[in-house]
Design a protein around this motif. Structure first.
Motif, short mmCIF file in Angstrom:
data_model
loop_
_atom_site.label_atom_id
_atom_site.label_comp_id
_atom_site.label_asym_id
_atom_site.label_seq_id
_atom_site.Cartn_x
_atom_site.Cartn_y
_atom_site.Cartn_z
N LYS A 212 2.19 9.63 2.22
CA LYS A 212 2.73 8.57 1.72
C LYS A 212 1.97 7.95 0.47
O LYS A 212 0.86 8.46 0.51
CB LYS A 212 2.83 7.51 2.79
CG LYS A 212 1.52 7.05 3.28
CD LYS A 212 1.70 5.67 4.21
CE LYS A 212 0.17 4.87 4.09
NZ LYS A 212 0.02 4.20 3.02
N ASP A 213 2.63 7.11 -0.10
CA ASP A 213 1.86 6.27 -1.06
C ASP A 213 1.12 5.25 -0.72
O ASP A 213 1.08 4.67 0.36
CB ASP A 213 2.99 5.49 -1.93
CG ASP A 213 2.42 4.89 -3.26
OD1 ASP A 213 1.78 3.71 -2.99
OD2 ASP A 213 2.58 5.52 -4.43
N PRO A 214 -0.47 5.15 -1.16
CA PRO A 214 -1.16 4.44 -0.56
C PRO A 214 -0.77 2.73 -0.63
O PRO A 214 -1.53 2.18 0.20
CB PRO A 214 -2.55 4.79 -1.59
CG PRO A 214 -2.20 5.12 -2.88
CD PRO A 214 -0.68 5.84 -2.40
N ASN A 215 0.07 2.49 -1.35
CA ASN A 215 0.28 1.13 -1.50
C ASN A 215 1.73 0.63 -0.86
O ASN A 215 2.26 -0.46 -0.87
CB ASN A 215 0.66 0.61 -2.84
CG ASN A 215 -0.53 0.94 -3.95
OD1 ASN A 215 -1.79 0.41 -3.42
ND2 ASN A 215 -0.67 1.48 -4.87
N CYS A 216 2.39 1.68 0.06
CA CYS A 216 3.60 1.35 0.71
C CYS A 216 3.45 0.81 2.00
O CYS A 216 2.88 1.26 3.12
CB CYS A 216 4.30 2.58 0.82
SG CYS A 216 5.97 2.58 1.42
N GLY A 217 3.93 -0.59 2.10
CA GLY A 217 3.74 -1.35 3.29
C GLY A 217 4.88 -0.97 4.47
O GLY A 217 4.49 -0.76 5.56
N ASP B 18 -2.85 9.47 2.00
CA ASP B 18 -2.29 8.45 0.93
C ASP B 18 -2.35 9.07 -0.09
O ASP B 18 -3.04 8.68 -1.23
CB ASP B 18 -3.19 7.22 0.93
CG ASP B 18 -2.98 6.23 2.11
OD1 ASP B 18 -1.79 6.22 2.62
OD2 ASP B 18 -3.88 5.63 2.52
N CYS C 278 10.59 7.58 1.19
CA CYS C 278 8.98 7.00 0.80
C CYS C 278 7.96 7.70 1.59
O CYS C 278 6.78 7.65 0.98
CB CYS C 278 9.08 5.33 0.89
SG CYS C 278 9.16 4.88 2.67
#
Length: 169
Positions: free
Chosen positions: A46-51, A71, A90
């Motif tokens: 996943k993207d490190p900033n995806c909540g 991440d 995502c």
């Protein structure tokens, strides 16, 4: 010879009863402990900033999975696992030999692992509101309809196709 040395203490029957009860309780607990299922390993990219990815991971952990997170984004993982971009979301995950793409409910993952179909895995393309991880307070209880798709690959020509695995309306 004294009589007290040959007589049993007066509380011996009570001790035996208590020991028996304790042993029975311990034995009764053994099947419950033995039948507790092992957590199922899931690996997620996943993207490190995806909540919403973090929320989906929590959903999976709350439903019997142990998650290892990378991440580093998911584009490379998705491509390596053979899922076309049009079916993307995502985050990408791997459970057993199956890929999971997007906000797939844990109940569908359990169903997939029980049924063991010949498939690449499951996807929820896009990010439908109301799916696990997309269902937090920011969405005000909104639940959009969505489908969990079973992804299969034609072994003759490597084409990927989908069918509805579960529909949420």
């Amino acid at each position: 010879m004294s009589n007290t040395a040959t007589h049993l203490p007066s509380d011996l029957p009570r001790r035996r009863l208590m020991t028996g009860i304790a042993a029975s309780l311990a034995l009764a607990a053994v099947p419950a402990l033995a039948s507790k299922p092992e957590k199922i390993a899931v690996e997620v990219w996943k993207d490190p900033n995806c909540g919403c990815c973090v929320d989906w991971i929590k959903h999976m952990e709350d439903n019997g999975f142990t998650v290892t997170v990378h991440d580093s984004g998911n584009t490379t993982a998705r491509a390596k696992l053979g899922l076309p971009t049009r079916l993307g979301s995502c985050h990408t995950a791997l459970v057993g030999n199956y890929l999971l793409e997007g906000h797939v409910p844990a109940s569908d993952v359990h169903k997939l692992l029980k049924q063991k179909p010949k498939a690449l895995g499951l996807t929820v393309p896009g990010m439908p509101v109301g799916s696990p991880g997309m269902d937090g307070p920011d969405y005000g209880g909104r639940k959009d309809p969505y489908d969990v798709l079973l992804v299969t690959r034609n072994l003759m020509n490597s084409d990927v196709s989908t069918s509805v695995f579960t529909s949420y309306r």
